[in-house]
Each structure stands twice: as structure tokens, then as C-alpha cells.
Design an enzyme around this catalytic site. Structure first.
Site, PDB file in Angstrom:
ATOM      1  N   CYS A  89       0.835  -1.195   0.000  1.00  0.00           N
ATOM      2  CA  CYS A  89       0.000   0.000   0.000  1.00  0.00           C
ATOM      3  C   CYS A  89       0.881   1.260   0.000  1.00  0.00           C
ATOM      4  O   CYS A  89       1.532   1.551  -0.983  1.00  0.00           O
ATOM      5  CB  CYS A  89      -0.969  -0.044   1.172  1.00  0.00           C
ATOM      6  SG  CYS A  89      -2.425   1.008   0.928  1.00  0.00           S
ATOM      7  N   HIS A 105      -2.407  -6.102   0.381  1.00  0.00           N
ATOM      8  CA  HIS A 105      -1.886  -6.459   1.701  1.00  0.00           C
ATOM      9  C   HIS A 105      -1.768  -7.981   1.869  1.00  0.00           C
ATOM     10  O   HIS A 105      -2.656  -8.624   2.419  1.00  0.00           O
ATOM     11  CB  HIS A 105      -2.804  -5.910   2.795  1.00  0.00           C
ATOM     12  CG  HIS A 105      -2.865  -4.426   2.864  1.00  0.00           C
ATOM     13  ND1 HIS A 105      -2.082  -3.690   3.732  1.00  0.00           N
ATOM     14  CD2 HIS A 105      -3.599  -3.523   2.176  1.00  0.00           C
ATOM     15  CE1 HIS A 105      -2.349  -2.405   3.586  1.00  0.00           C
ATOM     16  NE2 HIS A 105      -3.258  -2.276   2.632  1.00  0.00           N
ATOM     17  N   GLU A 154       0.005  -9.527   3.949  1.00  0.00           N
ATOM     18  CA  GLU A 154       0.076  -9.848   5.379  1.00  0.00           C
ATOM     19  C   GLU A 154      -1.293 -10.091   5.989  1.00  0.00           C
ATOM     20  O   GLU A 154      -1.405 -10.707   7.057  1.00  0.00           O
ATOM     21  CB  GLU A 154       0.812  -8.721   6.130  1.00  0.00           C
ATOM     22  CG  GLU A 154       0.011  -7.464   6.408  1.00  0.00           C
ATOM     23  CD  GLU A 154      -0.145  -6.529   5.224  1.00  0.00           C
ATOM     24  OE1 GLU A 154      -0.822  -5.492   5.370  1.00  0.00           O
ATOM     25  OE2 GLU A 154       0.417  -6.826   4.146  1.00  0.00           O
TER      26      GLU A 154
END
Length: 241
Positions: free
Chosen positions: A114, A217, A219
Site C-alpha cells: 500500500c 496487503h 500480510e
């Protein structure tokens, strides 16, 4: 027993009020910490400091994750702030942009998500769109559902490093952003795009360098998506080297 790779995670400064007193605090999404532990690394949160400290961070870390957060300050890519610009953090930019450059010079693997994608691109000479228009797209780039769920598909370039890592031309990703890459830095290339042309991934033209910026993202997705887990595991392997 071999030492696990130390992976730095960038952070921001968040004012937290405790009993009526405002306390500036180091903040990063704990999901980055969890992801680094999951892939077998040692997470170290890197506080906002200065360019001199950024050099010290390079000596400490085997790899760096440039985390999400504020917009990159437009003056850092020679533009005047527009009225659509959201919160920025100049102190963070003035540490993270040199940190990218030092990492590249020292061949330290870097992964940006991001905001981190923007930081990598701007640090290496690229620019950003300060606000993207999504009304004409079939999907929004600022999904209302949890970031743990994908909201749209991306197309991955078959000759890219990202394609080799994921082993697929299509992937489902999450999306929580209002900015996107405008001009790509000369040393980088586009690795993936969304259906409306928004750049979803950039990577180093040098195949021997691990430089990867993602608009999404991983993660948040790795627990339910083996492609995203594999991407993070390959980042750790690069850090081990």
C-alpha cells in the site's frame, strides 16, 4: 542452529490519549509482526527517526517491510498537494525514502504494501496519483469489507518475478487505498495491474534484486491464501541470503 533473518517493519507516530495526556507512540499494524513470525523471521519495528538512523537500520536488518499508512508527501515527487490529498507524515517520508535507497545500495530485500509501494516508487524516482477516480470502475479500490478478504482480481505479467513467485497469472487481492502509481521509476517495472489499469505491483528490473511493491496487503491474506503465504516465504528466503 542458523539465525533467523531480522526483518524491519516501518512505523508511524500515533498520538494516544491516556488519562487526558497525549502520548506520541510508535505504531504499526500488528499483522505485519504476526506475518514475519509466521514465515520464520524476527520482526523489529523501526521507529520514525531520521536519515542518519536509517543507515543504522540497514546495518541491523536482513530485509525491510515498508508498511501501510499516510500518503507520501507530494513535494517528494515534485508536485503541489491537491485538495484530495489525505494525511501525510513528512518526518516518516524523510526517513523512509532514504531507507529505500540505502537498502537498494546494500542489496537488502525490500517489500512494500500500500503506502510502501508508493514509498519505494517515489524513493527511486517515480511519482504518484494523489487520488484515483474509482466511480467508473467495476469495483472499488477502497473495499468496505475486512482486509482479510479479497475484493478484486489482478493480472500478473508472465515474465515478472511476481509471476514466478505466485505461479499464476490471476490472483485475488484486497484493496484499501485512494492513491496509485503514476510514473514508474526507471529501475522498476510493472508486475501486475487491476482491470481498470491501476498498477497493483512493481518490482526491480534487475532480476537479482528483491524489490517488490504491492498495492494490496498479503500480510492480511496469507492465512487463507497459499499464494500470498508463498510470496512472503520467498521474501524471507531472500532475506536469509
Amino acid at each position: 542452529m542458523e539465525r533467523k533473518p531480522i526483518i524491519g517493519i516501518t512505523s508511524t507516530i500515533l498520538d494516544i490519549e491516556i488519562k487526558g495526556e497525549v502520548n506520541p507512540s510508535v505504531q504499526t499494524n500488528h499483522q505485519y509482526v504476526k506475518a514475519v513470525i509466521e514465515i520464520g523471521g524476527i520482526p523489529i519495528v523501526l521507529p520514525v527517526a531520521n536519515a542518519e538512523m536509517a543507515r543504522e537500520y540497514i546495518d541491523l536488518c536482513d530485509g525491510i517491510i515498508f508498511a501501510s499508512g499516510e500518503d507520501v508527501t507530494p513535494t517528494k515527487y515534485n508536485e503541489t498537494p491537491s485538495k484530495e490529498l489525505q494525511q501525510t507524515n513528512l518526518a516518516r517520508d524523510e526517513m523512509e525514502l532514504p531507507l529505500v535507497q540505502y537498502a537498494v545500495e546494500n542489496k537488502i530485500p525490500i517489500l512494500g504494501t500500500c503506502r510502501g509501494l508508493g514509498v519505494i516508487n517515489v524513493a527511486l524516482g517515480g511519482s504518484m496519483k494523489q487520488n484515483i477516480v474509482t466511480e467508473e470502475s467495476e469495483f472499488s479500490h477502497n473495499q468496505e469489507v475486512s482486509r482479510k478478504l479479497p475484493s478484486h482480481e489482478i493480472t500478473i505479467e508472465e515474465d515478472s518475478h511476481l509471476f514466478q513467485m505466485l505461479g499464476t497469472k490471476k490472483a485475488k487481492v484486497n484493496s484499501k487505498h485512494h492513491q496509485a502509481i503514476n510514473e514508474v521509476a526507471d529501475c522498476l517495472r510493472v508486475a501486475a495491474t487491476a482491470e481498470d489499469g491501476v498498477i497493483e505491483a512493481i518490482e526491480a528490473r534487475d532480476k537479482d534484486a528483491f524489490i517488490l511493491g504491492l498495492q494490496f496487503h498479503p500480510e492480511e491474506l496469507y492465512a487463507a491464501d497459499t499464494h500470498m503465504l508463498n510470496l512472503l516465504m520467498l521474501f524471507r528466503e531472500a532475506c536469509e541470503k
